[in-house]
Scaffold this active site. Structure first.
Site, PDB file in Angstrom:
ATOM      1  N   GLY A 227       0.804  -1.214   0.000  1.00 17.38           N
ATOM      2  CA  GLY A 227       0.000   0.000   0.000  1.00 17.38           C
ATOM      3  C   GLY A 227       0.839   1.267   0.000  1.00 17.38           C
ATOM      4  O   GLY A 227       0.542   2.228  -0.720  1.00 17.38           O
ATOM      5  N   SER A 228       1.886   1.285   0.793  1.00 20.58           N
ATOM      6  CA  SER A 228       2.704   2.503   0.891  1.00 20.58           C
ATOM      7  C   SER A 228       3.319   2.851  -0.460  1.00 20.58           C
ATOM      8  O   SER A 228       3.263   4.004  -0.905  1.00 20.58           O
ATOM      9  CB  SER A 228       3.808   2.326   1.935  1.00 20.58           C
ATOM     10  OG  SER A 228       3.243   2.058   3.201  1.00 20.58           O
TER      11      SER A 228
ATOM     12  N   ASN B 183      -8.419   3.811   8.063  1.00 20.86           N
ATOM     13  CA  ASN B 183      -7.845   2.660   8.760  1.00 20.86           C
ATOM     14  C   ASN B 183      -8.013   2.719  10.271  1.00 20.86           C
ATOM     15  O   ASN B 183      -7.938   1.708  10.943  1.00 20.86           O
ATOM     16  CB  ASN B 183      -6.362   2.498   8.401  1.00 20.86           C
ATOM     17  CG  ASN B 183      -5.589   3.781   8.516  1.00 20.86           C
ATOM     18  OD1 ASN B 183      -5.915   4.772   7.871  1.00 20.86           O
ATOM     19  ND2 ASN B 183      -4.568   3.787   9.350  1.00 20.86           N
TER      20      ASN B 183
ATOM     21  N   CYS C 278       1.456   2.541  13.081  1.00 20.74           N
ATOM     22  CA  CYS C 278       2.622   3.382  12.798  1.00 20.74           C
ATOM     23  C   CYS C 278       2.806   4.450  13.867  1.00 20.74           C
ATOM     24  O   CYS C 278       3.905   4.904  14.114  1.00 20.74           O
ATOM     25  CB  CYS C 278       2.471   4.057  11.446  1.00 20.74           C
ATOM     26  SG  CYS C 278       1.608   3.056  10.251  1.00 20.74           S
TER      27      CYS C 278
HETATM   28  C1  LIG Z   1      -1.936  -0.549   5.841  1.00 23.92           C
HETATM   29  C2  LIG Z   1      -2.282   0.678   5.084  1.00 23.92           C
HETATM   30  C3  LIG Z   1      -1.371   1.255   4.189  1.00 23.92           C
HETATM   31  C4  LIG Z   1       0.030   0.740   4.016  1.00 23.92           C
HETATM   32  O1  LIG Z   1       0.053  -0.503   3.370  1.00 23.92           O
HETATM   33  P1  LIG Z   1       1.399  -1.386   3.442  1.00 23.92           P
HETATM   34  O2  LIG Z   1       1.112  -2.533   2.529  1.00 23.92           O
HETATM   35  O3  LIG Z   1       1.537  -1.808   4.851  1.00 23.92           O
HETATM   36  O4  LIG Z   1       2.502  -0.530   2.969  1.00 23.92           O
HETATM   37  C5  LIG Z   1      -1.770   2.362   3.481  1.00 23.92           C
HETATM   38  N1  LIG Z   1      -2.994   2.884   3.634  1.00 23.92           N
HETATM   39  C6  LIG Z   1      -3.905   2.357   4.479  1.00 23.92           C
HETATM   40  C7  LIG Z   1      -5.253   2.967   4.589  1.00 23.92           C
HETATM   41  C8  LIG Z   1      -3.568   1.238   5.241  1.00 23.92           C
HETATM   42  O5  LIG Z   1      -4.464   0.723   6.083  1.00 23.92           O
END
Ligand SMILES: *Cc1c(COP(=O)(O)O)cnc(C)c1O
Length: 395
Positions: free
Chosen positions: A70-71, A151, A324
């Site tokens: 996601g990042s 989240n 985080c």
């Molecule tokens: C977990 C999360 C991310 C980051 O995803 P990763 O795969 O851990 O890098 C980004 N945005 C939201 C809303 C998340 O919940």
């Protein structure tokens, strides 16, 4: 036995996802870029995974690129639109104050590079309105980036309407759908989405793999330079096992979305109803428009950190803000964004349930959380002042 109630932080891999990765860890270890037939097995698996992910989003396979999660997807989407904007003298970006740090910190960096960033305030219910977005769009706006579901407090944003406004006004629209993918319906065409981020470990796939959807014609810039993988938009030998598992997990989640959602929502609602009985507590975020598994409460007069440690002793894995930020003493930026005062935001608890949680887990939560809250309040000078009337209750 412990209760895992932190599915927004990460999820357990499903047996289907594990099974999908094994052939590429064991016998089919070839490089997908190799020309011989053995390598082509990996290339075929990659193509199949891309079609699967595209199918789940109502996208075309060529609109999907695989990333490390996601990042990275958030970084690449935002950077791509920003570079496009810079070329056309459009250096204004709209987002919200309660995005994930992968979005907020990318925007903070772009601000240093000369972009103008508008972070919309979120209403008390944790939902941004399409009107707010419409009012904020300017001649020089290149991108609107707003998450599908938050989240921390689980609130679901009116993505389709925001997308429609962006489309009409000629502004690119990216959504961080990391919490939504596999849990809420996604249709990038019907919802007018130009770019979308997802991450496998939030829907029972492996950590370290995700995808970025970029609509044909939308800007896509390379962050990681090197080989020609992913149409030269994301270099590096593809992690076929992880990608195959991510696709299998997404397909499984999408196929069972309705039944999973109904079951998890029922568990969630039992917890919300039970914890609402705790005096001077409040649910954070809209009650209706929220993710099936998300529960987020503030309890006056206690520290979220102490609550978590005692719940850990009681065998319950929970979170006080996003993973985080826990470990830092700052209250959650999300709770501050929806207007919770600092002292109240400190006493927050996030429980996020998933497909593997049971009624017994809910029983445990409903027995332990009220007990721990009462115990902590019994020792809290802040609570004594509230009870004696020396300070005023805010909840
Ligand atoms: C977990 C999360 C991310 C980051 O995803 P990763 O795969 O851990 O890098 C980004 N945005 C939201 C809303 C998340 O919940």
């Amino acid at each position: 036995m412990f209760v895992y109630a932190d599915n927004a932080a990460t999820t357990k891999m499903s047996p289907t996802a594990i099974k999908a990765m094994l052939p590429y860890l064991e016998e089919n270890y070839g490089n997908a870029s190799s020309l011989y037939a053995f390598g082509q097995k990996s290339a075929e698996a990659l193509a199949a995974a891309r079609s699967t992910v595209a199918g789940c989003l109502n996208a075309e396979p060529r609109e999907i690129i695989f990333t490390s999660g996601g990042s990275e997807s958030d970084n690449q989407a935002i950077r791509s639109a920003a570079s496009w904007g810079a070329r056309f003298g459009k250096k204004h970006i709209i987002s919200t104050a309660f995005e994930h740090h992968a979005v907020l910190h990318t925007l903070r960096r772009l601000k240093k590079e000369g972009f103008d960033i508008t972070l919309l305030n979120v209403h008390e219910n944790g939902i941004v309105t399409p009107q707010q977005v419409s009012d904020a769009i300017r001649e020089d706006t290149c991108l609107v980036t707003i998450m599908y579901a938050n989240n921390e407090i689980g609130t679901i944003q009116p993505i389709a309407e925001i997308g429609r406004i962006c489309r009409e006004r000629g502004v690119w629209f990216h959504t961080d759908a990391v919490q939504a993918a596999g849990h809420l319906p996604i249709d990038v065409k019907a919802q007018n989405i130009d770019m979308l981020s997802l991450s496998a470990h939030k829907f029972h796939g492996p950590k370290g793999v995700g995808a970025l959807y970029v609509r044909r014609g939308a800007p896509l810039e390379t962050l990681i330079e090197g080989g020609a993988q992913e149409r030269s938009k994301r270099a590096g030998t593809e992690n076929i096992a992880w990608i195959a598992a991510a696709a299998a997990a997404l397909r499984e989640a999408c196929e069972h979305m309705e039944e999973n959602s109904a079951r998890v929502t029922a568990l969630r609602d039992r917890v919300i109803d039970g914890l609402s009985a705790i005096p001077h507590s409040a649910l954070n975020g809209d009650r209706e428009h929220r993710l099936p598994g998300n529960i987020n409460f503030c309890f006056e007069g206690i520290e979220g950190e102490s609550l978590l440690l005692l719940l850990d002793d009681a065998g319950i894995c929970a979170s006080s803000g996003s993973a985080c930020t826990s470990g830092s003493l700052d209250p959650s930026h999300v709770l501050l964004a929806i207007g919770r005062p600092h002292e109240v935001a400190h006493g927050s608890l996030r429980l996020t349930l998933g497909e593997y949680n049971t009624e017994e887990d809910v029983d445990r939560i409903l027995a332990e959380v009220p007990r721990v809250v009462e115990y902590l309040r019994g020792m809290s000078p802040v609570w004594k002042d509230l009870e004696s009337g020396k300070t005023r209750h805010q909840l």
